[in-house]
Scaffold this motif. Structure first.
Motif, PDB file in Angstrom:
ATOM      1  N   UNK A  16     -10.936  -6.986 -11.032  1.00  0.00           N
ATOM      2  CA  UNK A  16     -10.901  -7.921 -10.421  1.00  0.00           C
ATOM      3  C   UNK A  16      -9.018  -6.692 -10.033  1.00  0.00           C
ATOM      4  N   UNK A  17      -8.644  -6.166 -11.095  1.00  0.00           N
ATOM      5  CA  UNK A  17      -7.123  -5.343 -10.585  1.00  0.00           C
ATOM      6  C   UNK A  17      -7.744  -4.642  -9.327  1.00  0.00           C
ATOM      7  N   UNK A  45      -6.996  -6.103  -6.353  1.00  0.00           N
ATOM      8  CA  UNK A  45      -5.491  -6.015  -6.320  1.00  0.00           C
ATOM      9  C   UNK A  45      -4.503  -5.088  -5.649  1.00  0.00           C
ATOM     10  N   UNK A  46      -5.085  -4.221  -6.289  1.00  0.00           N
ATOM     11  CA  UNK A  46      -4.557  -2.760  -5.417  1.00  0.00           C
ATOM     12  C   UNK A  46      -4.882  -2.501  -4.426  1.00  0.00           C
ATOM     13  N   UNK A  50      -5.588  -4.962  -1.889  1.00  0.00           N
ATOM     14  CA  UNK A  50      -5.022  -6.323  -1.164  1.00  0.00           C
ATOM     15  C   UNK A  50      -3.589  -5.106  -0.537  1.00  0.00           C
ATOM     16  N   UNK A  51      -3.072  -4.666  -1.708  1.00  0.00           N
ATOM     17  CA  UNK A  51      -1.711  -5.056  -1.800  1.00  0.00           C
ATOM     18  C   UNK A  51      -1.833  -3.190  -0.854  1.00  0.00           C
ATOM     19  N   UNK A  52      -2.064  -2.140  -0.992  1.00  0.00           N
ATOM     20  CA  UNK A  52      -2.345  -0.965  -0.288  1.00  0.00           C
ATOM     21  C   UNK A  52      -3.277  -1.016   1.429  1.00  0.00           C
ATOM     22  N   UNK A  71      -2.621  -3.751   2.395  1.00  0.00           N
ATOM     23  CA  UNK A  71      -0.637  -4.764   3.666  1.00  0.00           C
ATOM     24  C   UNK A  71       0.019  -3.520   3.611  1.00  0.00           C
ATOM     25  N   UNK A  72       0.321  -2.527   2.981  1.00  0.00           N
ATOM     26  CA  UNK A  72       0.785  -1.822   3.253  1.00  0.00           C
ATOM     27  C   UNK A  72       1.111  -0.609   3.682  1.00  0.00           C
ATOM     28  N   UNK A  73      -0.635   0.220   3.889  1.00  0.00           N
ATOM     29  CA  UNK A  73      -0.995   0.929   4.390  1.00  0.00           C
ATOM     30  C   UNK A  73      -0.848   0.928   6.603  1.00  0.00           C
ATOM     31  N   UNK A 122       0.405  -1.892   7.683  1.00  0.00           N
ATOM     32  CA  UNK A 122       1.861  -2.267   8.091  1.00  0.00           C
ATOM     33  C   UNK A 122       2.784  -0.541   8.690  1.00  0.00           C
ATOM     34  N   UNK A 123       2.152   0.286   7.601  1.00  0.00           N
ATOM     35  CA  UNK A 123       3.142   1.165   7.840  1.00  0.00           C
ATOM     36  C   UNK A 123       2.546   2.157   9.091  1.00  0.00           C
ATOM     37  N   UNK A 155      -1.284  10.691  -9.644  1.00  0.00           N
ATOM     38  CA  UNK A 155      -1.206   9.573  -8.234  1.00  0.00           C
ATOM     39  C   UNK A 155      -0.628  10.075  -7.515  1.00  0.00           C
ATOM     40  N   UNK A 183      -1.836   8.402  -4.373  1.00  0.00           N
ATOM     41  CA  UNK A 183      -1.281   6.803  -4.092  1.00  0.00           C
ATOM     42  C   UNK A 183      -0.972   7.515  -2.571  1.00  0.00           C
ATOM     43  N   UNK A 184      -0.824   8.509  -2.038  1.00  0.00           N
ATOM     44  CA  UNK A 184      -0.799   9.385  -1.202  1.00  0.00           C
ATOM     45  C   UNK A 184      -1.745  10.330  -0.661  1.00  0.00           C
TER      46      UNK A 184
END
Lengths: 258, 256
Positions: free
Chosen positions: A27-28, A31-32, A34-36, A38-40, A42-43, A183, A189-190
């Motif tokens: 689940x964690x 969640x990550x 879902x966040x990424x 949205x972030x990527x 948008x980026x 990371x 992360x990138x």
């Protein structure tokens, strides 16, 4: 069946039966994602659809693969190994007629592979629904062995890192530093292409890239099979390093005492 | 209040008693925070402006986040472990004391590493947050509101263990979710996810609203932040109190 394979199998079964923990971890990871996502998205949208050769589609597959490969291992493993060493608990393991680090690696590998498969199954479905199928079938075919090698490299490196506790007697909080190296320099992360050129070159020469960047690069549609050879070489080196550190540490315990 | 402060002081002294370990852990956490700052600098260097967010604004968000986590999870370390404490039978000892058990449990333990966050947040604000007296006051106000929301949310989730049993897994998942959602600019999320961040996992109140307030103060937003803090404080106290009425004992030998 030899002792290492038996240990890996028992640990894999245990991980499958710890459903609560497995569910929380998956689940964690979701969640990550879902966040990424949205972030990527948008980026990429803010940069005309592509950044450093990655579009939103390939970025999301990159993130799913990188996170999935890293999340399979326990985040605080260095701390717990360090605790077992500094508290002397590891001495009981030295009585067994098998390699201490070998059995520990086999146990962690068994658990990690269960988490890897579950996480990637969920992550694959999420990203597929979000942006569609993987950018390249060949890339995904290469990603499968790369993710297993990535987990192996990560486990071996954590054992080598934690083995310092034989001398320092304290590995608390050092997992934070290790985690951040994976990371940033590992490309979790990138993508490494986002780093300044000199830093990216350094990162590519370090073992952390084999733990996240390599499987993610392949899953994002970059068919570069030679990356598997890099991973295999790092895996051999890191296993030798972990074995050497534990061998020297155990000799020290035998001579100096725990 | 005196009992809470005395308990907190004891917890802090306990952490401080191992000076070398204390500074080591604080230093490691500060280094961890620096890594995140590097991530955001590299990210915005490539991406540029993203829906009104740039390096400057995201570092302000990060300053608030680290201050909130330093206060809510560093000073009140048990806020994230309440479910685990209940499941482990450690609540019983607190019930025997002549003080409010929730206040006692929250102030009983300090997480040394997270005190590094508490030191890092204000420093980052001074370095990257264009500090003025007005902005500093709003920063403190926002961080306090965010802390109350975070602690309230975690205590409410942890208290569910009093009703539902288990080992506090729901609190662990809630902790991970709120902290990670609070680490990212709220405007990158759309529609349903944003609604989710104002309701089920109130990460928007932990960092989103406080960052928006420090960037440009507006009374309705300030009242919203204050209202959310009051709501989550009340929800936590009520959930814990009602749960306690149903609670008999966490002692392992009472479980069949």
């Amino acid at each position: 069946m030899n002792a290492l394979a038996a240990q890996a199998l028992i640990s894999a079964r245990r991980a499958l039966h710890q459903r609560g923990e497995l569910a929380v971890r998956v689940a964690f990871y979701a969640i990550i994602l879902v966040i990424f996502s949205a972030l990527w998205s948008a980026a990429a949208g803010a940069n005309g659809g592509s950044i450093s050769g990655y579009d939103a589609h390939s970025l999301l597959w990159y993130v799913a693969a990188a996170e999935g490969s890293v999340i399979a291992t326990k985040p605080r493993m260095i701390e717990s190994i360090g605790w077992d060493i500094s508290s002397g608990a590891i001495v009981t393991e030295m009585l067994r007629p098998a390699s201490v680090v070998g059995l520990r690696l086999a146990a962690e590998l068994g658990e990690a592979l269960v988490r890897l498969v579950c996480s990637l199954a969920v992550g694959g479905v999420i990203v597929w629904l979000y942006v569609g199928q993987p950018p390249s079938a060949a890339g995904i075919a290469l990603f499968v062995p790369a993710s297993f090698l990535a987990v192996g490299c990560n486990l071996a490196a954590q054992h080598a890192f934690a083995g310092a506790a034989f001398w320092l007697r304290d590995a608390r909080s050092t997992w934070f530093l290790y985690q951040k190296l994976v990371f940033l320099l590992g490309g979790m992360l990138l993508p490494l292409e986002f780093l300044p050129t000199a830093l990216a070159d350094v990162a590519r020469a370090l073992p952390f890239a084999s733990m996240a960047y390599v499987p993610a690069r392949l899953a994002s549609g970059h068919v570069e099979p030679w990356l598997l050879l890099v991973q295999a070489a790092w895996l051999a080196g890191l296993l030798a390093c972990a074995g050497g550190v534990f061998w020297a540490g155990e000799r020290r315990l035998e001579v100096v005492g725990g | 209040m005196t009992v809470a402060l005395a308990t907190l002081r004891t917890a802090f002294l306990e952490a401080w008693s191992n000076r070398r370990g204390f500074w080591f852990q604080v230093g490691i956490m500060a280094a961890n925070d620096v890594a995140w700052v590097i991530f955001w600098v590299l990210f915005f260097r490539k991406v540029g402006n993203l829906r009104g967010w740039d390096t400057h604004k995201v570092l302000l968000l990060f300053a608030i986040l680290t201050t909130v986590s330093g206060t809510g999870l560093g000073l009140l370390s048990n806020s994230r472990r309440l479910g685990e404490l209940i499941a482990g039978g450690q609540l019983d000892a607190a019930l025997a004391l002549p003080t409010n058990p929730l206040t006692y449990l929250l102030t009983r333990r300090v997480d040394t590493a997270l005190l590094g966050d508490l030191a890092f947040g204000p420093v980052l604000f001074v370095v990257a947050g264009d500090p003025t007296p007005e902005r500093a006051v709003v920063f403190v106000f926002g961080a306090l509101c965010g802390t109350v929301v975070l602690v309230g949310f975690l205590v409410a989730l942890g208290s569910v263990t009093l009703f539902a049993g288990g080992r506090g897994e729901q609190a662990d998942l809630g902790f991970q979710a709120i902290l990670i959602f609070a680490s990212y600019p709220i405007d990158v999320f759309g529609g349903l996810t944003k609604l989710f961040l104002f309701t089920a996992v109130p990460a928007a109140f932990v960092t989103g609203l406080p960052t928006s307030l420090v960037s440009s103060f507006r009374w309705p937003v300030a009242l919203g932040a204050l209202g959310a803090a009051a709501f989550f404080a009340l929800a936590a106290a009520t959930t814990f109190r009602i749960g306690l009425r149903r609670y008999s004992s966490g002692a392992l030998w009472t479980r069949v």
